[in-house]
Write a protein that holds these residues in place. Structure first.
Motif, PDB file in Angstrom:
ATOM      1  N   HIS A 120      -9.991   5.975   1.997  1.00 25.24           N
ATOM      2  CA  HIS A 120     -10.977   5.665   0.960  1.00 25.24           C
ATOM      3  C   HIS A 120     -10.346   4.778  -0.118  1.00 25.24           C
ATOM      4  O   HIS A 120     -10.009   5.228  -1.211  1.00 25.24           O
ATOM      5  CB  HIS A 120     -11.521   6.955   0.342  1.00 25.24           C
ATOM      6  CG  HIS A 120     -12.375   7.755   1.283  1.00 25.24           C
ATOM      7  ND1 HIS A 120     -11.845   8.583   2.252  1.00 25.24           N
ATOM      8  CD2 HIS A 120     -13.728   7.823   1.419  1.00 25.24           C
ATOM      9  CE1 HIS A 120     -12.828   9.144   2.934  1.00 25.24           C
ATOM     10  NE2 HIS A 120     -13.985   8.691   2.453  1.00 25.24           N
ATOM     11  N   GLY A 121     -10.196   3.513   0.206  1.00 30.71           N
ATOM     12  CA  GLY A 121      -9.597   2.563  -0.728  1.00 30.71           C
ATOM     13  C   GLY A 121      -8.086   2.648  -0.741  1.00 30.71           C
ATOM     14  O   GLY A 121      -7.486   3.637  -0.303  1.00 30.71           O
ATOM     15  N   THR A 122      -7.465   1.590  -1.248  1.00 27.29           N
ATOM     16  CA  THR A 122      -6.002   1.578  -1.341  1.00 27.29           C
ATOM     17  C   THR A 122      -5.542   2.297  -2.606  1.00 27.29           C
ATOM     18  O   THR A 122      -6.326   2.591  -3.510  1.00 27.29           O
ATOM     19  CB  THR A 122      -5.476   0.129  -1.384  1.00 27.29           C
ATOM     20  OG1 THR A 122      -6.090  -0.551  -2.491  1.00 27.29           O
ATOM     21  CG2 THR A 122      -5.768  -0.608  -0.093  1.00 27.29           C
ATOM     22  N   LYS A 158       1.677   1.074  -8.933  1.00 25.81           N
ATOM     23  CA  LYS A 158       2.366   2.370  -9.010  1.00 25.81           C
ATOM     24  C   LYS A 158       3.065   2.722  -7.704  1.00 25.81           C
ATOM     25  O   LYS A 158       3.656   3.801  -7.586  1.00 25.81           O
ATOM     26  CB  LYS A 158       1.347   3.465  -9.364  1.00 25.81           C
ATOM     27  CG  LYS A 158       0.663   3.236 -10.712  1.00 25.81           C
ATOM     28  CD  LYS A 158      -0.395   4.284 -10.988  1.00 25.81           C
ATOM     29  CE  LYS A 158      -1.070   4.039 -12.338  1.00 25.81           C
ATOM     30  NZ  LYS A 158      -2.145   5.032 -12.612  1.00 25.81           N
ATOM     31  N   GLY A 159       3.002   1.838  -6.747  1.00 26.68           N
ATOM     32  CA  GLY A 159       3.602   2.076  -5.441  1.00 26.68           C
ATOM     33  C   GLY A 159       2.840   1.303  -4.390  1.00 26.68           C
ATOM     34  O   GLY A 159       1.914   0.533  -4.698  1.00 26.68           O
ATOM     35  N   PRO A 160       3.187   1.478  -3.111  1.00 23.51           N
ATOM     36  CA  PRO A 160       2.525   0.722  -2.040  1.00 23.51           C
ATOM     37  C   PRO A 160       1.018   0.948  -2.010  1.00 23.51           C
ATOM     38  O   PRO A 160       0.538   2.060  -2.250  1.00 23.51           O
ATOM     39  CB  PRO A 160       3.190   1.255  -0.767  1.00 23.51           C
ATOM     40  CG  PRO A 160       4.505   1.789  -1.213  1.00 23.51           C
ATOM     41  CD  PRO A 160       4.263   2.347  -2.587  1.00 23.51           C
ATOM     42  N   ALA A 161       0.274  -0.110  -1.687  1.00 25.07           N
ATOM     43  CA  ALA A 161      -1.185  -0.009  -1.582  1.00 25.07           C
ATOM     44  C   ALA A 161      -1.588   0.964  -0.483  1.00 25.07           C
ATOM     45  O   ALA A 161      -2.605   1.660  -0.584  1.00 25.07           O
ATOM     46  CB  ALA A 161      -1.782  -1.388  -1.314  1.00 25.07           C
ATOM     47  N   MET A 162      -0.791   1.003   0.575  1.00 25.24           N
ATOM     48  CA  MET A 162      -1.043   1.920   1.702  1.00 25.24           C
ATOM     49  C   MET A 162       0.272   2.098   2.447  1.00 25.24           C
ATOM     50  O   MET A 162       1.253   1.391   2.192  1.00 25.24           O
ATOM     51  CB  MET A 162      -2.130   1.350   2.614  1.00 25.24           C
ATOM     52  CG  MET A 162      -1.741   0.076   3.336  1.00 25.24           C
ATOM     53  SD  MET A 162      -3.129  -0.775   4.166  1.00 25.24           S
ATOM     54  CE  MET A 162      -3.483  -2.077   2.963  1.00 25.24           C
TER      55      MET A 162
END
Length: 354
Positions: free
Chosen positions: A132-134, A139-143
């Motif tokens: 549900h969204g990246t 604040k850190g990796p998108a995924m």
């Protein structure tokens, strides 16, 4: 072998013999050689992709990938996140610009939820939701890396489903509030260009918003330190789910020898990822237009692609690609319908002028 690796292994060089034969036919048509410019380039590219010197288009499909972005928390978009799912419903109802332009081009639209922040229910919506969204990439990796790969593979699956149903050419479309931010980040990581050349106003940021967006992108890159030599690392750390899905659409098209028309800034970010994963995939891409987003021209230059149209557009959705369908169609009709010098009884020898 994974779906991604299997797809990559199937991407080949263009058919040189078909290109040669297409050129030979173009040269005997009733016109000065090369005088139809980009139309002739399109014919030769389609010949190389399909293996047919007289290429013809059948069903045209625009694939819209939709996903949300955690980075919108940082105020990088003029529109709120809920507009993503609202516009997806608009696509499915037939009321958006891409619907109008696709109908005009005789193209079908399919819309895929690969990462919308909420669950959208509609009988015509393809569901390939990875998450549900990246995450907020400041604040850190998108995924995660595995999520990025899964999203790419989901895009491959959607492309293959449409090709199995008869699609002869695909186009990329996107929906995701905030998605120019990861697209700019991808451009900056791969090219090392100054942030001013990579970032634009997106949906309409003012000067303060533009400055904040540039700062957010720099912070995300600094925190995540994506490796430009590893496109999946870049995608997972500063990319987006719809960008990953479109990457898969492009790779899937190339693997099946189907041309793919690239839309604007977000779609070309996906094209950059796809081209880094497998450079041969670039040969299957047709650049529809150059966007008003300042980084788009640099993206196209980096890929070595020349846009068909210059329309001052910056909407996304696949709108530029839908318009380009008309030009691509025209190119194939030139090749198949123009008379040759011989059939028309027109003299080919040029005049000799002393």
């Amino acid at each position: 072998m994974s779906k991604l690796n299997e797809t990559i292994s199937r991407i080949t060089d263009l058919n040189k013999e078909a290109i040669k034969k297409a050129q030979q036919h173009l040269d005997i048509l009733t016109k000065p050689q090369g005088s139809l410019g980009i139309l002739e380039d399109i014919v030769k590219q389609l010949a190389g992709i399909t293996g047919n010197p007289m290429p013809k288009l059948g069903e045209k499909v625009v694939i819209i990938m939709a996903g949300d972005h955690g980075v919108v928390e940082e105020g990088v978009s003029a529109f709120p996140q809920e507009v993503t799912y609202q516009m997806v419903l608009n696509f499915l109802a037939g009321g958006a610009a891409i619907n109008v332009l696709s109908r005009h081009a005789g193209a079908k639209i399919v819309c895929c939820d690969i990462g919308i922040a909420v669950d959208v229910k509609h009988p015509d919506l393809i569901i390939k939701k990875v998450r549900h969204g990246t995450n907020n990439m400041t604040k850190g990796p998108a995924m995660s890396r595995s999520e990025a790969i899964r999203a790419v593979e989901a895009g491959i699956e959607v492309a293959e489903e449409q090709i199995a149903k008869g699609a002869t050419i695909l186009a990329t479309g996107d929906m995701g509030i905030g998605n120019t931010t990861p697209s700019s980040a991808i451009l900056k990581v791969f090219t090392g260009c100054p942030i001013e050349k990579a970032v634009g106003r997106g949906t309409g940021l003012n000067d303060n918003g533009l400055a904040r967006k540039a700062m957010v992108i720099n912070r995300a890159i600094e925190i995540n330190n994506p490796d430009p030599g590893d496109p999946i690392d870049v995608l997972s750390k500063v990319g987006g789910l719809e960008i990953a899905g479109l990457t898969g659409v492009i790779l899937g098209s190339a693997a099946h020898k189907i041309p793919v028309v690239i839309d604007g800034f977000i779609s070309t970010a996906a094209a950059m990822i796809a081209g880094k994963i497998e450079p041969k995939a670039i040969n299957y891409m047709i650049a529809s237009h150059v966007s008003e987003e300042p980084g788009h021209k640099l993206m196209l230059e980096t890929l070595g692609l020349s846009p068909i149209l210059h329309m001052k557009m910056r909407l996304g959705e696949g709108t530029g690609a839908a318009l380009a369908f008309h030009i691509i169609d025209a190119a194939t009709h030139v090749q198949s319908e123009m008379a040759t010098f011989e059939s028309a009884g027109v003299t080919t020898a040029p005049l000799t002028i002393d």
